[in-house]
Write an enzyme that holds these catalytic residues in place. Sequence first.
Site, PDB file in Angstrom:
ATOM      1  N   LYS A 174       0.868  -1.181   0.000  1.00  0.00           N
ATOM      2  CA  LYS A 174       0.000   0.000   0.000  1.00  0.00           C
ATOM      3  C   LYS A 174       0.901   1.226   0.000  1.00  0.00           C
ATOM      4  CE  LYS A 174      -4.385   1.177   0.205  1.00  0.00           C
ATOM      5  NZ  LYS A 174      -5.600   0.515  -0.319  1.00  0.00           N
ATOM      6  N   ASP A 213      -7.031   4.513  -4.406  1.00  0.00           N
ATOM      7  CA  ASP A 213      -7.678   4.404  -3.095  1.00  0.00           C
ATOM      8  C   ASP A 213      -8.270   5.794  -2.854  1.00  0.00           C
ATOM      9  OD1 ASP A 213      -7.820   2.530  -0.545  1.00  0.00           O
ATOM     10  OD2 ASP A 213      -7.313   4.492   0.249  1.00  0.00           O
TER      11      ASP A 213
HETATM   12  P1  NDP Z   1     -12.842   8.084  -2.570  1.00  0.00           P
HETATM   13  O1  NDP Z   1     -11.784   9.102  -2.345  1.00  0.00           O
HETATM   14  O2  NDP Z   1     -13.358   7.871  -3.926  1.00  0.00           O
HETATM   15  O3  NDP Z   1     -14.086   8.395  -1.616  1.00  0.00           O
HETATM   16  C1  NDP Z   1     -13.977   8.461  -0.239  1.00  0.00           C
HETATM   17  C2  NDP Z   1     -15.306   8.934   0.326  1.00  0.00           C
HETATM   18  O4  NDP Z   1     -15.259   8.819   1.742  1.00  0.00           O
HETATM   19  C3  NDP Z   1     -15.600  10.386   0.004  1.00  0.00           C
HETATM   20  O5  NDP Z   1     -16.997  10.566  -0.111  1.00  0.00           O
HETATM   21  C4  NDP Z   1     -15.060  11.123   1.247  1.00  0.00           C
HETATM   22  O6  NDP Z   1     -15.717  12.344   1.502  1.00  0.00           O
HETATM   23  C5  NDP Z   1     -15.350  10.122   2.333  1.00  0.00           C
HETATM   24  N1  NDP Z   1     -14.321  10.244   3.385  1.00  0.00           N
HETATM   25  C6  NDP Z   1     -12.990  10.042   3.263  1.00  0.00           C
HETATM   26  N2  NDP Z   1     -12.353  10.300   4.410  1.00  0.00           N
HETATM   27  C7  NDP Z   1     -13.319  10.663   5.277  1.00  0.00           C
HETATM   28  C8  NDP Z   1     -13.303  11.056   6.629  1.00  0.00           C
HETATM   29  N3  NDP Z   1     -12.156  11.107   7.335  1.00  0.00           N
HETATM   30  N4  NDP Z   1     -14.500  11.354   7.191  1.00  0.00           N
HETATM   31  C9  NDP Z   1     -15.648  11.294   6.488  1.00  0.00           C
HETATM   32  N5  NDP Z   1     -15.721  10.948   5.189  1.00  0.00           N
HETATM   33  C10 NDP Z   1     -14.582  10.640   4.606  1.00  0.00           C
HETATM   34  O7  NDP Z   1     -12.250   6.720  -1.939  1.00  0.00           O
HETATM   35  P2  NDP Z   1     -12.699   5.227  -2.241  1.00  0.00           P
HETATM   36  O8  NDP Z   1     -14.165   5.180  -2.435  1.00  0.00           O
HETATM   37  O9  NDP Z   1     -11.795   4.674  -3.253  1.00  0.00           O
HETATM   38  O10 NDP Z   1     -12.312   4.514  -0.852  1.00  0.00           O
HETATM   39  C11 NDP Z   1     -13.233   4.445   0.256  1.00  0.00           C
HETATM   40  C12 NDP Z   1     -12.786   3.341   1.213  1.00  0.00           C
HETATM   41  O11 NDP Z   1     -12.768   2.083   0.518  1.00  0.00           O
HETATM   42  C13 NDP Z   1     -11.384   3.478   1.800  1.00  0.00           C
HETATM   43  O12 NDP Z   1     -11.372   2.907   3.100  1.00  0.00           O
HETATM   44  C14 NDP Z   1     -10.535   2.619   0.883  1.00  0.00           C
HETATM   45  O13 NDP Z   1      -9.336   2.181   1.511  1.00  0.00           O
HETATM   46  C15 NDP Z   1     -11.485   1.466   0.645  1.00  0.00           C
HETATM   47  N6  NDP Z   1     -11.218   0.659  -0.542  1.00  0.00           N
HETATM   48  C16 NDP Z   1     -11.190   1.217  -1.776  1.00  0.00           C
HETATM   49  C17 NDP Z   1     -10.978   0.448  -2.889  1.00  0.00           C
HETATM   50  C18 NDP Z   1     -11.067   0.997  -4.282  1.00  0.00           C
HETATM   51  O14 NDP Z   1     -11.068   0.170  -5.218  1.00  0.00           O
HETATM   52  N7  NDP Z   1     -11.182   2.290  -4.486  1.00  0.00           N
HETATM   53  C19 NDP Z   1     -10.668  -0.998  -2.763  1.00  0.00           C
HETATM   54  C20 NDP Z   1     -10.807  -1.499  -1.419  1.00  0.00           C
HETATM   55  C21 NDP Z   1     -11.038  -0.683  -0.367  1.00  0.00           C
HETATM   56  P3  NDP Z   1     -14.985  13.724   1.122  1.00  0.00           P
HETATM   57  O15 NDP Z   1     -14.875  13.708  -0.369  1.00  0.00           O
HETATM   58  O16 NDP Z   1     -15.889  14.771   1.663  1.00  0.00           O
HETATM   59  O17 NDP Z   1     -13.647  13.661   1.810  1.00  0.00           O
END
Ligand code: NDP
Length: 449
Positions: free
Chosen positions: A130, A170
């Site tokens: 990662k 991510d």
């Molecule tokens: P994105 O950046 O596309 O989206 C993240 C979302 O979560 C946004 O809506 C963001 O809101 C919100 N968010 C992030 N940090 C916070 C926080 N501290 N408090 C509240 N809301 C928060 O990321 P992904 O969708 O790619 O990833 C989301 C999760 O899934 C993570 O844990 C990641 O590790 C996991 N994951 C992702 C994969 C992938 O293929 N993308 C694969 C496996 C796991 P805002 O924009 O307002 O910050």
Amino acid sequence: MVRAVAPSIESIYGDVVRRNPGEEEFHQAVREVLDSLAPVLARHPEYTEMKMIERICEPERQIIFRVPWTDDRGEVQINRGFRVEFNSALGPYKGGLRFHPSVYLGIVKFLGFEQVFKNALTGMPIGGGKGGADFDPKGRSEGEVMRFCQSFMTELYRHLGEHTDVPAGDIGVGGREIGYLFGQYKRITNRYESGVLTGKGLAWGGARVRTEATGYGATFFASEMLAAHGTSLEGRTVVVSGAGNVALYAVQKATQLGARVIACSDSGGYVVDEGGLDLEVLQHVKEVQRGRLSEYADRVPSARHVAGGSVWDVPCAVAIPSATQNELDGDAAARLVRNGCIAVSEGANMPSTPEALEVFRAAGTAFGPGKAANAGGVATSALEMQQNASRDSWTFEHTEARLQQIMHDVYARCSEAAEEYGSPGDLVVGANVAGFLRVAEAMHAHGLV
Ligand code: NDP
């Protein structure tokens, strides 16, 4: 409450905390896995002898580097970049890059550690790693994001390769960032090495369904859990947290499977739309405009935006937490259970705190831990690598069918391991045990390296 563990595991955990001071998320992820492993060691004394757990808890390599770039005003900015190459027993290091101001070594190590077991659970030939940076892409121009990505790759490229280490996206790293990173890799190395990054655009080596894969996979996993309890998503209310890559496609798949997805969130608050979220508007606000969720409520009269607050206040039958680590604590879990939630499928990595996990366990809520439930993303990345290696390109339908089968198999592996090691129905134990066994077996075969 943490469950009792054998003393040797307790002392291994103590050593991990001592050797990795201040890295709380990493400690939490290690604790959760170690709590499941006592029955494994009882059956495999050779793993104690070979210090298998100690070896798995120590990354093979950790890279920390300076990322200098200039912003649109010409001012010099310095960020810190990371890549933790955790374990290559099963294949090249594989795992995403996170760009978020909260990124530090402890976050990258927790994510890398989880990734090792997750990748093992997919049954595919991928090791775990990662990376990321404490860069905040929010509010930055296209040019700034591009210059940051170019500077990041100018250091990282020397550690990558399709047979060595293959990053993906991510939080904060989507198709746009992967494009800039790939462009710079190609320029520096003079190699069109498609398999060095996944999550690429369809026109230049990307795979269909990769964008949708994590959200789709977490929803398929929820369906598997419900099916084991003799029910389905059909007609159920669903709440998804987050409004990013994972969340949006969980909304889409759950809706396609007959559920009504009534709420999602971002860091500014959440929206509730009792009639079911309108995905088209949601995608326009989040993917096209890169805007705030409050804008969704401005455009959809039936929706209500709640600034701040917790999306877990919204009653639902199924929860798919898809934002970030530790976003669902013990109180939120208790509210979900009180409001009739019967299943939780983690789209994000470690979104539930240990206290939340205990609440779900005590209530008998079906619970799919992230390392199993969100494995569809990395599994589809492995399918992208397969297509790159054979210079092939599969249809959406074929790829989605492969993803659904993989999620079915991940569920079966977890469920069977839980049963075999004395915790039937406990998918946290099942995921940890099944993932550990696959990695340990390969490490055993490779000798002390
Ligand atoms: P994105 O950046 O596309 O989206 C993240 C979302 O979560 C946004 O809506 C963001 O809101 C919100 N968010 C992030 N940090 C916070 C926080 N501290 N408090 C509240 N809301 C928060 O990321 P992904 O969708 O790619 O990833 C989301 C999760 O899934 C993570 O844990 C990641 O590790 C996991 N994951 C992702 C994969 C992938 O293929 N993308 C694969 C496996 C796991 P805002 O924009 O307002 O910050």
